[in-house]
Design an enzyme around this catalytic site. Structure first.
Site, PDB file in Angstrom:
ATOM      1  CE  LYS A 234      17.958 134.674 -23.135  1.00  0.00           C
ATOM      2  NZ  LYS A 234      17.320 133.675 -22.267  1.00  0.00           N
ATOM      3  CG  HIS A 235      12.483 140.716 -28.956  1.00  0.00           C
ATOM      4  ND1 HIS A 235      11.111 140.839 -28.866  1.00  0.00           N
ATOM      5  CD2 HIS A 235      12.875 141.620 -29.885  1.00  0.00           C
ATOM      6  CE1 HIS A 235      10.698 141.777 -29.699  1.00  0.00           C
ATOM      7  NE2 HIS A 235      11.744 142.273 -30.334  1.00  0.00           N
ATOM      8  N   PRO A 236      11.427 141.087 -25.686  1.00  0.00           N
ATOM      9  CG  PRO A 236      10.437 143.199 -25.770  1.00  0.00           C
ATOM     10  CD  PRO A 236      11.719 142.492 -26.061  1.00  0.00           C
ATOM     11  NE  ARG A 286      10.443 136.946 -24.537  1.00  0.00           N
ATOM     12  CZ  ARG A 286      10.799 136.555 -23.307  1.00  0.00           C
ATOM     13  NH1 ARG A 286      10.564 135.303 -22.905  1.00  0.00           N
ATOM     14  NH2 ARG A 286      11.379 137.396 -22.479  1.00  0.00           N
TER      15      ARG A 286
END
Length: 391
Positions: A234-236, A286
């Site tokens: 997953k993208h941070p 996020r």
């Protein structure tokens, strides 16, 4: 105004000669890119050959890894520890535009082939030094392989599952990054020579290259004071931006703004998510990614990967199935972009090697020679040098 000539049919680096003292991966990767673009690359090897000649996988006694990153070059055997070998190397350097080496700092000086000596004698020479940590700094003399650089750069610390241990990336990215930046540095210095008439010493460190190749980590470490952590696939910083499971495998999706998220929410049958205050911005999405993931996984659970990807792609959402390396190289896109070329080898026959990825108008692709047998061009090159007709 300069006009492109689509009919020239020449490669951009034709007429450029490179004397390549490098071995293993970073330096040879750099000079393979140059050879692909038409440079004459003379690979100087010790009597035992480049170490990569002895690293598998093998076929009929030939290292396929060596074949991959030494395509299109010539091989000359010189013992640089001998006065005769070092003298021949100096004479060859005088006939070249670029010298590249990836020994530890100081080793080429001991052969009488260091940058200070050669650049003073040959002011037009572009001299590229590739090393683990560069020519300066407290780590300059440390030995370095790709995994060492990955460990010290922070890449391994950021790679892996959120609750798992650090992991090495799946390929030798420190070496490849170093090779690319070395080629970049060489070309910039070569361009500058056309204006100044003088070459330069280019100092390239694998460590510097890999640290510079992580802009998201750099932003967080330098500008926010954060400690980047592992986030798996997953993208941070963004969501949904990562990998999710479907019925028969996994797919990736990349949503980076509110408009696209609204489209995505509709595509997965949950349009109300676009108005949910928990998902009102990229930052909030996020922060609340686990809850968002439940909606995505519930929608995808009864569908195969291809159906998921098709539905998202039809809606204009960036999405893809996970491919193996073999699937990527076999894909129609790779074929259309001519990322590989067929070469002929005297003992291996015809096989496929990579090609540098940049397309230049009017320049042909393919047609490369296989990597040379050890010392295959020694007699020819030394004879031409003796007769003064190497150019």
């Amino acid at each position: 105004m300069f006009k492109h000539d689509e009919t020239t049919g020449h490669r951009p680096l034709e007429g450029v000669r490179v004397l390549d003292f490098s071995r293993v991966l970073a330096g040879p990767y750099c000079t393979a890119l140059m050879a692909d673009l038409g440079a004459e690359v003379i690979k100087v090897e010790p009597p035992s050959g480049d170490d990569y000649r002895h690293i598998g996988p093998f076929q009929d006694g030939e290292s396929l890894l060596f074949q991959s990153v030494n395509r299109g070059k010539k091989s000359i055997v010189l013992d640089l520890k001998s006065a005769e070998g070092a003298a021949a190397a100096r004479a060859l350097a005088a006939e070249c535009d670029i010298v590249i080496e990836n020994f530890r700092p100081g080793v080429m000086d001991r052969f009488g082939l260091g940058p200070d000596e050669l650049c003073a004698a040959l002011p037009q020479l572009v001299y590229v030094s590739v090393s683990g940590f560069g020519q300066t700094g407290p780590n300059r003399s440390l030995p370095a392989y790709d995994i060492i650089i990955q460990a010290m750069s922070g890449l391994m610390d950021m790679t892996g599952a959120e609750d798992g241990p650090p992991m090495m990336a799946g390929d030798a990215f420190a070496d490849v990054a170093g090779g690319m930046f070395a080629a970049f540095g060489a070309m910039v210095a070569l361009f500058d020579r056309t204006r100044s008439g003088r070459g330069r010493h280019v100092d390239l460190a694998l460590y510097d290259s890999l640290v510079s190749m992580m802009p998201v980590g750099a932003c967080r470490a330098l500008m926010t004071g954060e400690m980047p952590k592992r986030t798996g696939s997953k993208h941070p910083l963004s969501a949904p931006f990562g990998t999710y499971p479907a019925k028969d495998g996994s797919f990736t999706v990349a949503v980076l703004n509110d408009r696209l998220f609204a489209t995505f929410a509709t595509a997965i049958g949950a349009p109300d998510l676009a108005h949910d205050p928990h998902f009102a911005s990229d930052t909030l999405r996020r922060q609340n990614e686990p809850a968002l993931a439940q909606h995505i996984e519930s929608w995808a659970a009864t569908q195969d990967v291809q159906s998921v990807v098709t539905a998202l792609s039809d809606a204009g959402i960036p999405a893809a199935a996970l491919c193996s390396v073999r699937q990527a190289w076999d894909s129609p896109q790779v074929q259309a972009r001519e990322l590989a070329t067929t070469v002929a080898h005297p003992s291996l026959g015809e096989f496929t090697v990579p090609e540098q990825p940049v397309h230049f108008s009017g320049a042909p692709r393919g047609g490369r020679q296989a990597a040379p047998e050890l010392g295959a061009h020694t007699t020819e090159i030394l004879q031409r040098l003796k007769e003064g007709n190497i150019r």
